[in-house]
Design an enzyme around this catalytic site. Structure first.
Site, PDB file in Angstrom:
ATOM      1  N   LYS A  53       0.868  -1.186   0.000  1.00  0.00           N
ATOM      2  CA  LYS A  53       0.000   0.000   0.000  1.00  0.00           C
ATOM      3  C   LYS A  53       0.903   1.234   0.000  1.00  0.00           C
ATOM      4  CE  LYS A  53      -1.683   2.853   2.710  1.00  0.00           C
ATOM      5  NZ  LYS A  53      -1.502   4.033   1.841  1.00  0.00           N
ATOM      6  N   GLU A  79      10.187   1.320  10.240  1.00  0.00           N
ATOM      7  CA  GLU A  79      11.158   2.406  10.016  1.00  0.00           C
ATOM      8  C   GLU A  79      10.399   3.685  10.277  1.00  0.00           C
ATOM      9  OE1 GLU A  79      14.233   2.074   9.442  1.00  0.00           O
ATOM     10  OE2 GLU A  79      14.477   0.076   8.580  1.00  0.00           O
ATOM     11  N   CYS A 121      13.681  10.856   6.626  1.00  0.00           N
ATOM     12  CA  CYS A 121      13.707  10.533   8.060  1.00  0.00           C
ATOM     13  C   CYS A 121      15.134  10.532   8.595  1.00  0.00           C
ATOM     14  CB  CYS A 121      12.996   9.223   8.327  1.00  0.00           C
ATOM     15  SG  CYS A 121      13.560   7.926   7.259  1.00  0.00           S
ATOM     16  N   GLU A 153      10.294  16.366  14.585  1.00  0.00           N
ATOM     17  CA  GLU A 153      10.834  16.153  13.248  1.00  0.00           C
ATOM     18  C   GLU A 153      10.340  17.291  12.348  1.00  0.00           C
ATOM     19  OE1 GLU A 153       9.631  12.416  11.523  1.00  0.00           O
ATOM     20  OE2 GLU A 153      11.612  12.119  10.659  1.00  0.00           O
TER      21      GLU A 153
HETATM   22  P1  ADP Z   1       3.785  10.678   6.675  1.00  0.00           P
HETATM   23  O1  ADP Z   1       3.660  11.635   7.803  1.00  0.00           O
HETATM   24  O2  ADP Z   1       5.132  10.528   6.110  1.00  0.00           O
HETATM   25  O3  ADP Z   1       2.711  10.815   5.638  1.00  0.00           O
HETATM   26  P2  ADP Z   1       2.383   8.411   7.712  1.00  0.00           P
HETATM   27  O4  ADP Z   1       2.859   7.547   8.814  1.00  0.00           O
HETATM   28  O5  ADP Z   1       1.148   9.202   7.921  1.00  0.00           O
HETATM   29  O6  ADP Z   1       3.635   9.291   7.373  1.00  0.00           O
HETATM   30  O7  ADP Z   1       2.188   7.573   6.379  1.00  0.00           O
HETATM   31  C1  ADP Z   1       3.023   6.542   5.951  1.00  0.00           C
HETATM   32  C2  ADP Z   1       2.184   5.477   5.300  1.00  0.00           C
HETATM   33  O8  ADP Z   1       1.278   4.947   6.272  1.00  0.00           O
HETATM   34  C3  ADP Z   1       1.318   5.965   4.142  1.00  0.00           C
HETATM   35  O9  ADP Z   1       1.243   4.934   3.166  1.00  0.00           O
HETATM   36  C4  ADP Z   1      -0.029   6.167   4.806  1.00  0.00           C
HETATM   37  O10 ADP Z   1      -1.115   6.083   3.897  1.00  0.00           O
HETATM   38  C5  ADP Z   1      -0.042   5.000   5.773  1.00  0.00           C
HETATM   39  N1  ADP Z   1      -0.976   5.137   6.900  1.00  0.00           N
HETATM   40  C6  ADP Z   1      -1.409   6.266   7.509  1.00  0.00           C
HETATM   41  N2  ADP Z   1      -2.252   5.952   8.508  1.00  0.00           N
HETATM   42  C7  ADP Z   1      -2.350   4.603   8.551  1.00  0.00           C
HETATM   43  C8  ADP Z   1      -3.056   3.658   9.381  1.00  0.00           C
HETATM   44  N3  ADP Z   1      -3.835   4.053  10.363  1.00  0.00           N
HETATM   45  N4  ADP Z   1      -2.875   2.340   9.114  1.00  0.00           N
HETATM   46  C9  ADP Z   1      -2.072   1.926   8.127  1.00  0.00           C
HETATM   47  N5  ADP Z   1      -1.394   2.763   7.317  1.00  0.00           N
HETATM   48  C10 ADP Z   1      -1.524   4.078   7.524  1.00  0.00           C
END
Ligand code: ADP
Length: 496
Positions: A179, A255, A289, A386
């Site tokens: 995903k 990560e 990161c 961050e």
């Molecule tokens: P960033 O701040 O870099 O966008 P996120 O942690 O929000 O970091 O997103 C990283 C990945 O995790 C993306 O693919 C995002 O769609 C996914 N993501 C965000 N929320 C969830 C969740 N509750 N469960 C699974 N994946 C998620």
């Protein structure tokens, strides 16, 4: 270059087929440099995630039985196709992510290097034979693929974060459901198309573009067929994923966020330290990161370092990705820009001074000027959170002990950097610093040969190197008993 590439796909990739979302929903992917709509993509739902998991589970039965050498051959072909189509991939990436084209090309080469490295490692999966404590037994240790892997990836490296997970998973004999971040699904789908062209069998890689991160996340972290989740993203979402994986005790790699300290000691080569600081801080406009997040500079060279860093930051060319010579692109979103502005404002209110930048760039949109702040007080939010933007906060220190205490005063422990020349100091600091990665007199540390990863709240597990392959392998201990002893040849019984 426009977006007329044959690698531009707008459907999900499930079981070797390009399909719409089961409820027909779609979403727009936009160019952060100008807001233009680049593509309208399938917005996968929970049912699609389940279909992808089933396809991956079905493909696993055959894929794991292929000899490692054969899996390696297919990964090698994938690497070759990524390399052959690097220009197109870089173009897609720069459009949807916003990084300068030159950086996008570097990322594609970096992404390809994981496919190359793990294509070689696929035939180097080793077990053990351990001496047994009793006669008639052998202790065997087999390494076997864990099964279906769910990979959830972020937008800042839309290609490399995918190959860094898929390549070792496939090398180990696992199959995957990916995903990608909703901001950058096009790079992921293009990599899927090249995997298909490379002859990687149907269902081995499945890709689910989606805006429904939470809903898909629940399925990917709870479905019993998924045996491992590999996530790169924020610590906040990492915690949710870890919690959700607890129900079915999945193997997990995380990560997460970082807060990398960058320490400059007074015996450092000043020019090298400034060059390293620019490379580490301003790559991808500060949106990695492992970007240096806070700079600690020893008092004697503080002013010179600050002045030189500010001059170098000021000289960086800000512009849209396809402008020749552009070195700093836009931030990914208005929210990202707002966060950077908030952190800078907080620092300035608490007494920091800007040597350069500290404001939006005249280009508008989400462009922000490369910024250097001095005299940042230790309590400023920018030191603890961050930044994910092109801002370098500088703090003065006097002693080595003080520098280590400041650097380690964080819940994070991903990358760290320091510049020094005294050998004893180099070893002392490298050992004392609480981080999974230490760059010594180096600002760029990522490479597939090395084990990338964090400690503390920056994550679990490693990506790249032989350790990266182990993440996708289970250990099986086989206790082989009942081995009859060999007939003992007693020389006294031999006929004379
Ligand atoms: P960033 O701040 O870099 O966008 P996120 O942690 O929000 O970091 O997103 C990283 C990945 O995790 C993306 O693919 C995002 O769609 C996914 N993501 C965000 N929320 C969830 C969740 N509750 N469960 C699974 N994946 C998620």
């Amino acid at each position: 270059m426009g977006l007329d590439s044959k690698l531009l796909h707008n459907q999900a990739f499930i079981g070797g087929r390009w399909v719409p979302a089961s409820d027909e929903r779609r979403f727009d992917v936009t160019d952060p440099a100008n807001g233009a709509v680049l593509a309208n993509v399938a917005d996968c739902a929970v049912q699609d995630a389940v279909a992808a998991i089933l396809a991956a589970q079905a493909a696993f039965a055959r894929w794991k039985e292929l000899p490692g050498k054969e899996r390696g051959r297919l990964l090698r072909r994938w690497f070759e196709l990524i390399t052959l189509r690097a220009e197109e991939l870089a173009c897609l990436l720069a459009h949807e992510q916003g990084k300068p084209l030159s950086e996008a090309k570097t990322e594609i080469a970096y992404a390809a290097s994981y496919a190359e490295w793990f294509s070689e490692e696929a035939r180097r999966i080793y077990g053990d034979v351990i001496a047994a404590p009793v006669a008639g037994r052998e202790i065997l240790v087999l390494k076997q693929p864990v099964g279906v892997v769910a990979a959830i990836t972020p937008w800042n490296f839309p290609s490399a974060m995918i190959t860094r997970k898929i390549a070792p998973a496939l090398a180990a004999g696992c199959t995957c459901v990916v995903k990608p971040a909703e901001e950058t699904p096009l790079s992921a789908l293009a990599l899927g198309a090249l995997a298909e062209a490379a002859g990687i069998p149907d269902g081995v890689i499945n890709i689910l573009p989606s805006t429904r991160a939470h809903e898909l996340g629940v399925v990917l972290t709870t479905h019993p067929f998924v045996r491992k989740v590999s996530f790169t993203g924020s610590t906040e979402v990492g915690r949710i994923i870890m919690r959700q994986c607890a129900g079915t005790i999945k193997k997990l790699s995380l990560e997460l966020g970082g807060n990398a300290p960058f320490i400059v000691f007074d015996d450092a080569d000043l020019d090298a330290a400034v060059a390293g600081a620019i490379a580490s801080k301003f790559r991808n406009s500060g949106q990695t990161c492992v970007c240096a997040n806070r700079f600690y500079v020893q008092a004697r060279i503080y002013d010179a370092f600050a002045e030189n860093l500010a001059a170098a930051a000021h000289a960086l060319k800000v512009g849209p990705p396809f402008e020749p010579g552009a070195e700093q692109g836009p931030l990914i979103s208005p929210n990202a820009l707002a966060k950077v502005e908030e952190l800078v404002a907080d620092g300035l209110t608490k007494g920091a001074k800007a040597l350069t930048g500290a404001r939006r760039h005249p280009l508008g949109g989400t462009f922000y000027e490369p910024t250097v702040l001095i005299d940042v007080p230790p309590g400023a939010r920018i030191v603890h959170e961050e930044i994910f933007g092109p801002v370098a906060p500088l703090i003065r220190f006097d002693t080595e002990e003080e520098a280590i205490a400041l650097a380690n005063a964080s819940d994070y422990g991903l990358a760290s950097y320091f510049y020094a020349s005294d050998m004893s100091r180099v070893f002392r600091i490298a050992r004392a610093i609480e981080a999974g990665i230490v760059g010594v007199n180096e600002g760029i540390i990522s490479t597939p040969e090395a084990p990338f990863g964090g400690i503390k709240q920056s994550g679990i597990g490693r990506e790249g190197s032989r350790y990266g392959l182990e993440e996708y392998l289970d250990i099986k201990y086989v206790c082989l008993g009942g081995i009859a002893p060999a007939a003992i040849d007693d020389p006294g019984n031999r006929p004379r």
